[in-house]
Design a protein around this motif. Structure first.
Motif, mmCIF file in Angstrom:
data_model
loop_
_atom_site.group_PDB
_atom_site.id
_atom_site.type_symbol
_atom_site.label_atom_id
_atom_site.label_comp_id
_atom_site.label_asym_id
_atom_site.label_seq_id
_atom_site.Cartn_x
_atom_site.Cartn_y
_atom_site.Cartn_z
ATOM 1 N N ALA A 297 23.948 -18.972 -21.629
ATOM 2 C CA ALA A 297 25.635 -18.873 -22.082
ATOM 3 C C ALA A 297 25.664 -19.661 -23.643
ATOM 4 O O ALA A 297 26.415 -19.485 -24.416
ATOM 5 C CB ALA A 297 26.536 -19.892 -21.052
ATOM 6 N N ALA A 298 24.759 -20.630 -23.622
ATOM 7 C CA ALA A 298 24.900 -21.272 -25.256
ATOM 8 C C ALA A 298 24.451 -20.503 -26.239
ATOM 9 O O ALA A 298 25.017 -21.006 -27.412
ATOM 10 C CB ALA A 298 23.906 -22.561 -25.087
ATOM 11 N N ASP B 248 32.628 -13.258 -15.500
ATOM 12 C CA ASP B 248 33.201 -13.870 -14.371
ATOM 13 C C ASP B 248 31.865 -14.714 -13.620
ATOM 14 O O ASP B 248 31.984 -15.847 -12.960
ATOM 15 C CB ASP B 248 33.474 -12.904 -13.316
ATOM 16 N N ALA B 249 30.491 -13.950 -13.760
ATOM 17 C CA ALA B 249 29.490 -15.001 -12.983
ATOM 18 C C ALA B 249 29.244 -16.251 -13.831
ATOM 19 O O ALA B 249 29.020 -17.202 -13.063
ATOM 20 C CB ALA B 249 28.225 -14.176 -13.160
ATOM 21 N N LEU B 250 29.431 -16.224 -15.182
ATOM 22 C CA LEU B 250 29.287 -17.638 -15.788
ATOM 23 C C LEU B 250 30.347 -18.577 -15.523
ATOM 24 O O LEU B 250 30.071 -19.971 -15.407
ATOM 25 C CB LEU B 250 29.267 -17.274 -17.334
ATOM 26 N N LEU C 22 30.814 -22.204 -17.014
ATOM 27 C CA LEU C 22 30.208 -21.875 -18.515
ATOM 28 C C LEU C 22 31.049 -20.585 -19.004
ATOM 29 O O LEU C 22 31.704 -19.826 -18.198
ATOM 30 C CB LEU C 22 28.757 -21.398 -18.192
ATOM 31 N N GLU C 23 30.882 -20.558 -20.319
ATOM 32 C CA GLU C 23 31.641 -19.556 -21.060
ATOM 33 C C GLU C 23 30.633 -19.224 -22.163
ATOM 34 O O GLU C 23 30.118 -20.232 -22.913
ATOM 35 C CB GLU C 23 33.041 -19.909 -21.444
ATOM 36 N N ARG C 24 30.532 -18.113 -22.572
ATOM 37 C CA ARG C 24 29.498 -17.603 -23.483
ATOM 38 C C ARG C 24 30.181 -17.259 -24.853
ATOM 39 O O ARG C 24 31.828 -16.980 -24.948
ATOM 40 C CB ARG C 24 28.768 -16.385 -23.110
ATOM 41 N N PRO D 108 20.357 -14.564 -15.828
ATOM 42 C CA PRO D 108 20.079 -15.752 -14.882
ATOM 43 C C PRO D 108 21.292 -15.956 -14.128
ATOM 44 O O PRO D 108 21.483 -17.015 -13.425
ATOM 45 C CB PRO D 108 19.980 -16.806 -15.917
ATOM 46 N N VAL D 109 22.174 -14.967 -13.860
ATOM 47 C CA VAL D 109 23.332 -15.064 -13.183
ATOM 48 C C VAL D 109 23.656 -13.845 -12.350
ATOM 49 O O VAL D 109 23.151 -12.855 -12.784
ATOM 50 C CB VAL D 109 24.782 -15.411 -13.727
ATOM 51 N N SER D 110 24.096 -13.783 -11.139
ATOM 52 C CA SER D 110 24.294 -12.573 -10.404
ATOM 53 C C SER D 110 25.393 -11.641 -10.886
ATOM 54 O O SER D 110 26.491 -12.158 -10.768
ATOM 55 C CB SER D 110 24.362 -12.912 -8.910
ATOM 56 N N ILE D 111 25.074 -10.326 -11.219
ATOM 57 C CA ILE D 111 26.070 -9.465 -11.746
ATOM 58 C C ILE D 111 25.627 -8.137 -10.917
ATOM 59 O O ILE D 111 24.662 -7.790 -10.597
ATOM 60 C CB ILE D 111 26.234 -9.258 -13.125
#
Length: 304
Positions: free
Chosen positions: A190-191, A209-211, A216-218, A261-264
């Motif tokens: 996300a960073a 949504d997953a972040l 977190l927010e990208r 690295p997040v579930s989508i």
């Protein structure tokens, strides 16, 4: 003026070729009495007895003899018209098919599809047009023969669809990017600065949504209309592109790909066509060609 019952042609053909009411009845799976009634109707319609008694059997009248060859030919023609046309001579087929697809589909699957089509039907040409929206009108009006993409709510209810493959999203960066080293966590992902693919309108999607579930927010640094420009930006900057794996296999050559690295959720890529082309042998063959090219299993994304 009344029109004759064309069903009588089949009965007439059976009677003239068999020369017997009983044999014609067995051929058409009718009772002898039903066939006799049909013969009576034929005599009335043609104004000729057609079959007359000669000893213990029946013989054809001159009019019947005149009609026998013509009737048999007519019945064959009618059966050919009503029979599904499965004949397809690929060596002689000359046709241009218009396919509406994304740039990613053309760049990734186009060369193999063109090669397969050219090897099997040298007279067939494929015309690829860009997919600017999900409107089904081009399929309805015949300006597009086949379309690929994710089936959406805006798809016409009559449009046929067949799944080609499921696709998952992968992250992509240039070789040497800091994400090429170490564990890629949601926070590290996300960073970075991201390039967003949004064909129709910019908006948050499943990745955002997953972040959010991680707090977190990208940061979206650029918005493009397709996977090819997204990967071009990632190749020549420090931006992160997130793209479908199968759809961009060839385009990611020389780049570093990694599992997001997040579930989508995965997406299902389908081919779509109008039902009027369902039974067209040439179109069925084209659909088989597309399916054969697209069903090959993907490989796992690994650091390059």
């Amino acid at each position: 003026m009344s029109h004759p019952d064309l069903n009588l042609l089949v009965t007439l053909d059976a009677l003239l070729s068999e020369g017997s009411v009983a044999r014609a009845a067995r051929r058409l799976r009718l009772s002898p009495s039903a066939m006799s009634r049909q013969l009576a109707r034929l005599r009335e319609t043609t104004g000729d007895p057609l079959l007359v008694r000669a000893g213990r059997g029946l013989v054809l009248t001159p009019r019947a003899l005149e009609l026998s060859g013509r009737v048999a030919h007519l019945v064959e023609e009618v059966e050919a018209v009503l029979r599904p046309d499965d004949r397809l001579d690929l060596a002689r087929l000359v046709r241009t098919f218009t396919l509406r697809t994304s740039d990613g589909f053309v760049e990734n699957f186009g060369p193999a599809l063109i090669a397969k089509v050219g090897a099997e039907a040298p007279g067939v040409r494929l015309r690829f047009v860009p997919k600017l929206d999900k409107d089904s009108t081009p399929l309805r009006d015949g300006s597009v023969d086949l379309e690929t993409g994710v089936v959406g709510a805006s798809q016409g209810p009559e449009v046929r669809a067949q799944a080609l493959f499921r696709d998952r999203f992968v992250g992509v960066v240039r070789v040497g990017h800091e994400l090429c080293r170490g564990e890629i966590t949601p926070a590290r992902y996300a960073a970075g600065q991201h390039v967003l693919v949004a064909r129709f309108r910019p908006e948050k999607g499943p990745i955002d949504d997953a972040l959010e579930m991680f707090g977190l927010e990208r940061e979206i640094a650029a918005i493009v209309g397709g996977f090819s420009p997204a990967l071009a930006l990632a190749r020549n900057s420090d931006m992160i592109a997130t793209v479908p794996e199968r759809h961009t296999g060839n385009l990611r050559t020389g780049l570093f790909s990694f599992p997001v690295p997040v579930s989508i959720p995965e997406i299902t890529v389908s081919m779509l066509w109008h039902p009027r082309l369902d039974a067209d042998p040439a179109h069925r063959w084209l659909r088989e060609c597309v399916r054969a090219i697209c069903v090959k299993p993907p490989t796992d994304p690994r650091p390059e």
